[in-house]
Design a protein around this motif. Sequence first.
Motif, mmCIF file in Angstrom:
data_model
loop_
_atom_site.group_PDB
_atom_site.id
_atom_site.type_symbol
_atom_site.label_atom_id
_atom_site.label_comp_id
_atom_site.label_asym_id
_atom_site.label_seq_id
_atom_site.Cartn_x
_atom_site.Cartn_y
_atom_site.Cartn_z
ATOM 1 N N UNK A 175 0.828 -1.208 0.000
ATOM 2 C CA UNK A 175 0.000 0.000 0.000
ATOM 3 C C UNK A 175 0.864 1.260 0.000
ATOM 4 N N UNK A 176 2.049 1.191 0.644
ATOM 5 C CA UNK A 176 2.923 2.366 0.628
ATOM 6 C C UNK A 176 3.469 2.609 -0.774
ATOM 7 N N UNK A 192 13.104 5.363 -4.064
ATOM 8 C CA UNK A 192 13.645 6.248 -3.042
ATOM 9 C C UNK A 192 12.647 6.537 -1.910
ATOM 10 N N UNK B 89 -1.679 4.403 4.355
ATOM 11 C CA UNK B 89 -0.609 4.182 3.372
ATOM 12 C C UNK B 89 0.446 5.273 3.406
ATOM 13 N N UNK B 90 0.767 5.756 4.596
ATOM 14 C CA UNK B 90 1.894 6.677 4.700
ATOM 15 C C UNK B 90 3.166 5.847 4.697
ATOM 16 N N UNK B 91 4.267 6.449 4.248
ATOM 17 C CA UNK B 91 5.534 5.741 4.347
ATOM 18 C C UNK B 91 5.993 5.884 5.796
ATOM 19 N N UNK B 92 5.905 4.779 6.521
ATOM 20 C CA UNK B 92 6.011 4.792 7.979
ATOM 21 C C UNK B 92 7.297 5.418 8.497
ATOM 22 N N UNK B 93 8.413 5.121 7.853
ATOM 23 C CA UNK B 93 9.690 5.565 8.403
ATOM 24 C C UNK B 93 10.108 6.937 7.912
ATOM 25 N N UNK B 94 9.292 7.574 7.081
ATOM 26 C CA UNK B 94 9.613 8.934 6.667
ATOM 27 C C UNK B 94 8.919 9.913 7.607
ATOM 28 N N UNK B 102 5.790 14.249 -0.590
ATOM 29 C CA UNK B 102 5.764 13.211 -1.628
ATOM 30 C C UNK B 102 4.584 13.435 -2.571
ATOM 31 N N UNK B 114 15.172 13.205 -4.460
ATOM 32 C CA UNK B 114 16.167 12.400 -3.748
ATOM 33 C C UNK B 114 16.894 13.236 -2.701
ATOM 34 N N UNK B 116 15.685 15.871 -1.392
ATOM 35 C CA UNK B 116 14.634 16.558 -0.617
ATOM 36 C C UNK B 116 14.703 18.068 -0.823
#
Lengths: 271, 271
Positions: A175-176, A192, B89-94, B102, B114, B116
């Motif tokens: 899902x991510x 990335x 569906x968030x990118x957990x570790x960001x 994003x 890349x 940021x």
Amino acid sequence: MQAQISHQRPTTWKRPPVIFTHTLWRWAIYTGALIYLVLAVQTIDIDWQRVWLGLDRGWKFVEGFLTPDFTTRWRDIREGLTESLTMTVTSTVAGILISVPIGIGAARNLAPMPVYLACRGIITLSRSFQEIIIAILLVAMFGFGPFAGFLTLAFTSIGFLSKLLAEDIEECDPSQIEAIRATGAGWWQVVNYAIQPQVMPRLVGLSLYRLDINFRESAVIGIVGAGGIGATLNTAIDRYEYDSAGAILIIIIAIVLVVEYSSSYVRRWVQ
Amino acid sequence: MLKLDKLSKTYATGDTALRQVTFEVTAGQVVGLIGPSGAGKSTLIRCINRLVEPSEGTITLGDTNLARLKGRALRRARRRIGMIFQEYALVERLTVMENVLSGRLGYVPAWRSFLRRYSPEDVSQAFSLLEKVGLSDYFNKRADALSGGQRQRVGIARALEQNPELLLVDEPTASLDPKTSRQIMRLIGSACRERNLPAIINIHDVMLAQQFTDRIIGLRAGEVVFDGSPRALTDQVLTRIFGDEDWTRMRGEEPDSEQTRTPTVDLAEGV
């Protein structure tokens, strides 16, 4: 009322067997295994006299190990250690650099079929042979010394790291990935933003683990001529200098311990 | 404006998920898509931004037919469509900020994303969106440190950061408590009104759908069986969409004739 329920329903339950579901077959296989074990033990032929003679030599080794001699051969040991550590670090770094792209290529959810097959092929090739066999081959090709060792360790690291990295990428939360793709991100951006954050802690952990393995392997492949502390150890044993050999073994154990503790610390830190 | 014409989807397994779905969504209209599990709600909205490939039919957003786009053109179309997901569906570790930014991935080149290095306008928009969803102090927190409701707010900010022309929302409240669910629905509704943004919201909670949408489309086995105002959602219509059920009881009103139920049936309902 209560009595009635216990009459209607069973009160015991056993987990059904997973394999050998047929009772008769199960007993036949168990008995067969037992008979085989008894027969196999009977074929072992032990020459007790040789064991007795060998005890003496074994005891010398234990004595040497208990009184390690770090000083007499310290120059050789130091040289071997430096070589081994150099080999370990350089081959791990080279292995990581090469295995990241191969690992990404070998992940089914990221790579197209031809790339996937090619990368899986490289991984299989690297994983088919044990370190020693590759070391013998590379020593024959590049001569004795740490360069052959470096190549061996880098080559085997690729198979290990890319395979586990690819599997980790395939297990990423879809899902991510979907969410990042839905923003209109390109392939590199998906890697990335959606893949890298998910696999990074594991990649760091695996790399440190591989560093650990590479150090231990560098001691082993030294015996077949690929340099490092293994070569020093081999020489010491050949000269019957068990006290120096004991010192080398203790140093190897100490270094593996240090790597182990520091890697578990680093892994906690990147989580 | 979004227009679906005879949209069908048959999966490779032979399951037909959508049959000849045709409808139009005008600017600023919030459409609730209701239907039982497996009716094809998720497939429908994923066909629109092509996370799922439609088998037949056309999807027109503005002047573009989305159904046949490929590569760069598809990514350019996707960035015009914001999507909000069921499990966030968030990118957990960001960090929260990276997750919101994003939303710009479809607009910036890969090297910028890349490093940021987003443009000042992108960054200030991200801050203002975080302020709007009530998370202005959280921009440097990691997404996995937030609660469910907070995560969904970040999800909304990410979708709005795209400056979308259409919002696709997949079960936004499925894992949230009733109060948070209402806050999230209100937030989505006000964002749509403010930007005159059309939205399609998959939702299985009929009461929430009636309360927060301008129009309801009922899907059953991949076919549109109802299309009208939330007020027109009578018991007969609900039966047509979901099948037989005591709808009056679901709404919390007392049914006309109280039935006496056997205890076993009540037990089964609770499961």
